[in-house]
Every structure is written in C-alpha cells, then in structure tokens.
Scaffold this motif. Structure first.
Motif, PDB file in Angstrom:
ATOM      1  N   PRO A   1      44.961  36.622  43.157  1.00 13.63           N
ATOM      2  CA  PRO A   1      44.820  37.932  42.519  1.00 13.63           C
ATOM      3  C   PRO A   1      45.070  39.081  43.489  1.00 13.63           C
ATOM      4  CG  PRO A   1      42.668  36.978  42.939  1.00 13.63           C
ATOM      5  CD  PRO A   1      43.684  35.935  43.316  1.00 13.63           C
ATOM      6  N   PHE A   2      45.549  40.188  42.952  1.00 12.90           N
ATOM      7  CA  PHE A   2      45.639  41.412  43.735  1.00 12.90           C
ATOM      8  C   PHE A   2      44.217  41.942  43.880  1.00 12.90           C
ATOM      9  CE2 PHE A   2      46.095  45.869  44.585  1.00 12.90           C
ATOM     10  CZ  PHE A   2      47.122  45.877  45.515  1.00 12.90           C
ATOM     11  N   PRO A   3      43.868  42.507  45.046  1.00 14.58           N
ATOM     12  CA  PRO A   3      42.489  42.984  45.242  1.00 14.58           C
ATOM     13  C   PRO A   3      42.223  44.335  44.563  1.00 14.58           C
ATOM     14  CG  PRO A   3      43.765  43.332  47.232  1.00 14.58           C
ATOM     15  CD  PRO A   3      44.655  42.575  46.281  1.00 14.58           C
ATOM     16  N   TYR A   4      42.216  44.307  43.217  1.00 18.71           N
ATOM     17  CA  TYR A   4      41.910  45.528  42.454  1.00 18.71           C
ATOM     18  C   TYR A   4      40.554  46.069  42.882  1.00 18.71           C
ATOM     19  CZ  TYR A   4      45.846  44.856  39.326  1.00 18.71           C
ATOM     20  OH  TYR A   4      47.110  44.739  38.820  1.00 18.71           O
ATOM     21  N   GLY A   5      40.474  47.386  43.003  1.00 18.71           N
ATOM     22  CA  GLY A   5      39.220  48.023  43.376  1.00 18.71           C
ATOM     23  C   GLY A   5      39.039  48.198  44.876  1.00 18.71           C
ATOM     24  N   ASP A   6      39.898  47.582  45.684  1.00 18.20           N
ATOM     25  CA  ASP A   6      39.824  47.724  47.132  1.00 18.20           C
ATOM     26  C   ASP A   6      40.996  48.597  47.582  1.00 18.20           C
ATOM     27  OD1 ASP A   6      39.650  47.564  49.878  1.00 18.20           O
ATOM     28  OD2 ASP A   6      39.289  45.400  49.907  1.00 18.20           O
ATOM     29  N   GLU A   7      40.742  49.890  47.706  1.00 20.70           N
ATOM     30  CA  GLU A   7      41.810  50.836  47.989  1.00 20.70           C
ATOM     31  C   GLU A   7      42.421  50.681  49.373  1.00 20.70           C
ATOM     32  OE1 GLU A   7      40.876  54.845  46.869  1.00 20.70           O
ATOM     33  OE2 GLU A   7      40.361  54.246  44.817  1.00 20.70           O
ATOM     34  N   ARG A   8      41.864  49.800  50.207  1.00 17.32           N
ATOM     35  CA  ARG A   8      42.497  49.536  51.501  1.00 17.32           C
ATOM     36  C   ARG A   8      43.886  48.936  51.307  1.00 17.32           C
ATOM     37  NH1 ARG A   8      39.125  45.427  54.487  1.00 17.32           N
ATOM     38  NH2 ARG A   8      38.994  44.658  52.359  1.00 17.32           N
ATOM     39  N   PHE A   9      44.145  48.338  50.149  1.00 12.86           N
ATOM     40  CA  PHE A   9      45.424  47.680  49.874  1.00 12.86           C
ATOM     41  C   PHE A   9      46.273  48.460  48.874  1.00 12.86           C
ATOM     42  CE2 PHE A   9      42.301  44.500  51.077  1.00 12.86           C
ATOM     43  CZ  PHE A   9      42.919  43.990  52.214  1.00 12.86           C
ATOM     44  N   GLY A  10      45.822  49.637  48.497  1.00 14.95           N
ATOM     45  CA  GLY A  10      46.576  50.468  47.577  1.00 14.95           C
ATOM     46  C   GLY A  10      45.876  50.645  46.254  1.00 14.95           C
ATOM     47  N   ILE A  11      46.439  51.547  45.481  1.00 18.98           N
ATOM     48  CA  ILE A  11      45.905  51.855  44.153  1.00 18.98           C
ATOM     49  C   ILE A  11      46.959  51.401  43.139  1.00 18.98           C
ATOM     50  CG2 ILE A  11      45.100  53.684  42.622  1.00 18.98           C
ATOM     51  CD1 ILE A  11      44.563  55.318  45.277  1.00 18.98           C
ATOM     52  N   PRO A  12      46.693  50.310  42.424  1.00 19.09           N
ATOM     53  CA  PRO A  12      47.683  49.762  41.492  1.00 19.09           C
ATOM     54  C   PRO A  12      48.060  50.735  40.384  1.00 19.09           C
ATOM     55  CG  PRO A  12      45.943  48.178  41.925  1.00 19.09           C
ATOM     56  CD  PRO A  12      45.494  49.479  42.499  1.00 19.09           C
ATOM     57  N   ARG A  13      49.340  50.721  40.050  1.00 23.26           N
ATOM     58  CA  ARG A  13      49.851  51.549  38.960  1.00 23.26           C
ATOM     59  C   ARG A  13      50.019  50.734  37.683  1.00 23.26           C
ATOM     60  NH1 ARG A  13      54.521  55.407  40.978  1.00 23.26           N
ATOM     61  NH2 ARG A  13      53.751  56.511  39.178  1.00 23.26           N
ATOM     62  N   ARG A  14      49.662  49.436  37.745  1.00 30.31           N
ATOM     63  CA  ARG A  14      49.738  48.570  36.564  1.00 30.31           C
ATOM     64  C   ARG A  14      48.658  47.490  36.685  1.00 30.31           C
ATOM     65  NH1 ARG A  14      55.645  45.923  36.831  1.00 30.31           N
ATOM     66  NH2 ARG A  14      54.694  44.336  35.541  1.00 30.31           N
ATOM     67  N   PRO A  15      48.243  46.901  35.560  1.00 31.10           N
ATOM     68  CA  PRO A  15      47.096  45.998  35.564  1.00 31.10           C
ATOM     69  C   PRO A  15      47.408  44.521  35.809  1.00 31.10           C
ATOM     70  CG  PRO A  15      47.740  46.425  33.315  1.00 31.10           C
ATOM     71  CD  PRO A  15      48.642  47.257  34.194  1.00 31.10           C
ATOM     72  N   ASP A  16      48.667  44.169  36.012  1.00 32.38           N
ATOM     73  CA  ASP A  16      49.027  42.747  36.048  1.00 32.38           C
ATOM     74  C   ASP A  16      49.525  42.254  37.403  1.00 32.38           C
ATOM     75  OD1 ASP A  16      51.353  44.253  35.971  1.00 32.38           O
ATOM     76  OD2 ASP A  16      52.410  42.859  34.659  1.00 32.38           O
ATOM     77  N   LEU A  17      49.229  42.967  38.483  1.00 34.65           N
ATOM     78  CA  LEU A  17      49.723  42.554  39.792  1.00 34.65           C
ATOM     79  C   LEU A  17      49.015  41.300  40.283  1.00 34.65           C
ATOM     80  CD1 LEU A  17      49.892  45.996  41.629  1.00 34.65           C
ATOM     81  CD2 LEU A  17      51.735  44.788  40.444  1.00 34.65           C
ATOM     82  N   ARG A  18      49.785  40.425  40.908  1.00 32.43           N
ATOM     83  CA  ARG A  18      49.215  39.273  41.594  1.00 32.43           C
ATOM     84  C   ARG A  18      50.228  38.818  42.644  1.00 32.43           C
ATOM     85  NH1 ARG A  18      49.417  34.086  37.455  1.00 32.43           N
ATOM     86  NH2 ARG A  18      51.665  34.083  37.110  1.00 32.43           N
ATOM     87  N   PHE A  19      49.749  38.016  43.568  1.00 35.44           N
ATOM     88  CA  PHE A  19      50.592  37.507  44.644  1.00 35.44           C
ATOM     89  C   PHE A  19      51.061  36.098  44.327  1.00 35.44           C
ATOM     90  CE2 PHE A  19      47.663  40.456  46.795  1.00 35.44           C
ATOM     91  CZ  PHE A  19      48.577  41.291  47.412  1.00 35.44           C
ATOM     92  N   GLU A  20      52.250  35.755  44.807  1.00 32.11           N
ATOM     93  CA  GLU A  20      52.719  34.372  44.748  1.00 32.11           C
ATOM     94  C   GLU A  20      52.990  33.902  46.167  1.00 32.11           C
ATOM     95  OE1 GLU A  20      55.924  31.295  42.740  1.00 32.11           O
ATOM     96  OE2 GLU A  20      55.974  33.408  42.140  1.00 32.11           O
ATOM     97  N   LYS A  21      52.598  32.679  46.429  1.00 30.42           N
ATOM     98  CA  LYS A  21      52.829  32.067  47.729  1.00 30.42           C
ATOM     99  C   LYS A  21      54.258  31.537  47.794  1.00 30.42           C
ATOM    100  CE  LYS A  21      51.097  28.261  50.576  1.00 30.42           C
ATOM    101  NZ  LYS A  21      50.065  27.216  50.627  1.00 30.42           N
ATOM    102  N   LEU A  22      54.965  31.902  48.871  1.00 34.98           N
ATOM    103  CA  LEU A  22      56.299  31.386  49.144  1.00 34.98           C
ATOM    104  C   LEU A  22      56.239  30.569  50.421  1.00 34.98           C
ATOM    105  CD1 LEU A  22      58.518  34.582  48.626  1.00 34.98           C
ATOM    106  CD2 LEU A  22      57.760  32.944  46.919  1.00 34.98           C
TER     107      LEU A  22
END
Length: 189
Positions: free
Chosen positions: A161-182
């Motif tokens: 998951p994207f760390p919603y609520g932790d502004e150290r990593f930015g302020i999301p402009r959409r509700p569906d962000l997540r990371f994928e491992k490559l």
C-alpha cells in the motif's frame, strides 16, 4: 559495508563520475530527488509524479538514513562537477534493494539513468554477490515500469500500500495508489 569509501570516486563513464555520498551531500541529494519527482521543476523531465502526488517525496531524515545505512550505499553521479543523478542500494541477503533513483530533469532521456542502473547492478552483483535487484514503483507509473522492463526488470504482481496519511511521502492526488515490486535477475548475462 559500502561499495567504496566515502572519499573514493569511481571511474568516469561517458563523462559521469560515480562516488559514494556522505552526510555532507544530504542537502544536494534532497534537492535532486525533489526536482526529479515533485513540483513544477519535475515536469521538465519524464519521471515526474506531480500528477499523482503533491508535497515532498522524501525528507532530510530519510535521505540521511539511506546515506548512513550500514548495509547500503547512496551513489552520487556527477558530470563536470554537477550532481546529475543518484540511487540508493541496500543489501538484503542475496538481494539488493534499488531506490531513491533520481536523474535531474534536464539530464533525463540522455542515457544517464541507464548508466546509473548499470553501475548499481554491477555493484550489487559483482561486489556484493546479490542475485537479484529489487525495487518498488508506483503501479500507476506505466511509462516508468515499461522503462524498467526494457532494462531487464519484471513485474512480480506483489503489491504494497501507499502510505496514505504520512505526508513524509507526499500528498496523494488520487485514492488508488499502491506500489508494485519489480525484480531484475543479476545472474543472467
């Protein structure tokens, strides 16, 4: 253990000089990372996340932790004495984590990123004995994921998951962000 001592420069490659970052480099690293991903300055390059996130990408504490990590290294990449790129490598057993990869917006698209990725893979595989290079990318960054795939990474389908609520990593402009491992296999030649 870092790949080089902090005051040791690596050989020059296509006008690029690689060296290990020190704590004294943190302000310049922070400025580079922010310029590559956030705000209007980032729009000069193609790696911007400005359409996905507002706010900061990282902070002094995060960059300092990467620079001082006992099992990692942050590589600085300079051209003609100017900081143009960086990346973080961290040993994780037989795997190396690749992160904080940033290229100055004005230098993007000219081969700097490929050179940095190549050097990072060389350090991880040849110097550290890692068999894989792993990273996480915001899943919605299809263009960036495609760039990594062209350089030997493959998608794993493993998400975090994207760390919603932790502004150290930015302020999301959409509700569906997540990371994928490559992952990139470092044993293939």
């Amino acid at each position: 253990m870092p790949a080089t001592t902090p005051d040791t420069a690596r050989p020059e490659t296509d006008g690029l000089v690689f060296r290990t970052a020190t704590v004294a480099d943190v302000p310049a690293l922070l400025a580079l990372v922010e310029s590559a991903y956030r705000g209007d300055a980032s729009r000069a390059g193609w790696t911007t996340e400005a359409d996905l996130l507002d706010g900061q990408r990282t902070d002094v504490e995060g960059v300092t932790a990467a620079v001082t990590h006992p099992d990692g290294v942050v590589l600085l990449v300079e051209r003609a004495g100017e900081l143009v790129a960086c990346c973080q490598l961290e040993r994780r057993g037989r795997t190396a984590y690749f992160g904080m990869f940033s290229v100055s917006p004005g230098q993007q698209g000219g081969g700097v990123g490929r050179a940095v990725l190549s050097e990072a893979a060389r350090i991880a595989g040849q110097e550290w004995g890692a068999v894989e290079l792993e990273m996480t990318v915001i899943e919605q960054r299809a263009d960036l994921i495609a760039w990594y795939e062209r350089r030997g990474f493959h998608r794993t389908g493993i998400h975090s998951p994207f760390p919603y609520g932790d502004e150290r990593f930015g302020i999301p402009r959409r509700p569906d962000l997540r990371f994928e491992k490559l992952v990139k296999d470092l044993t293939e030649r």
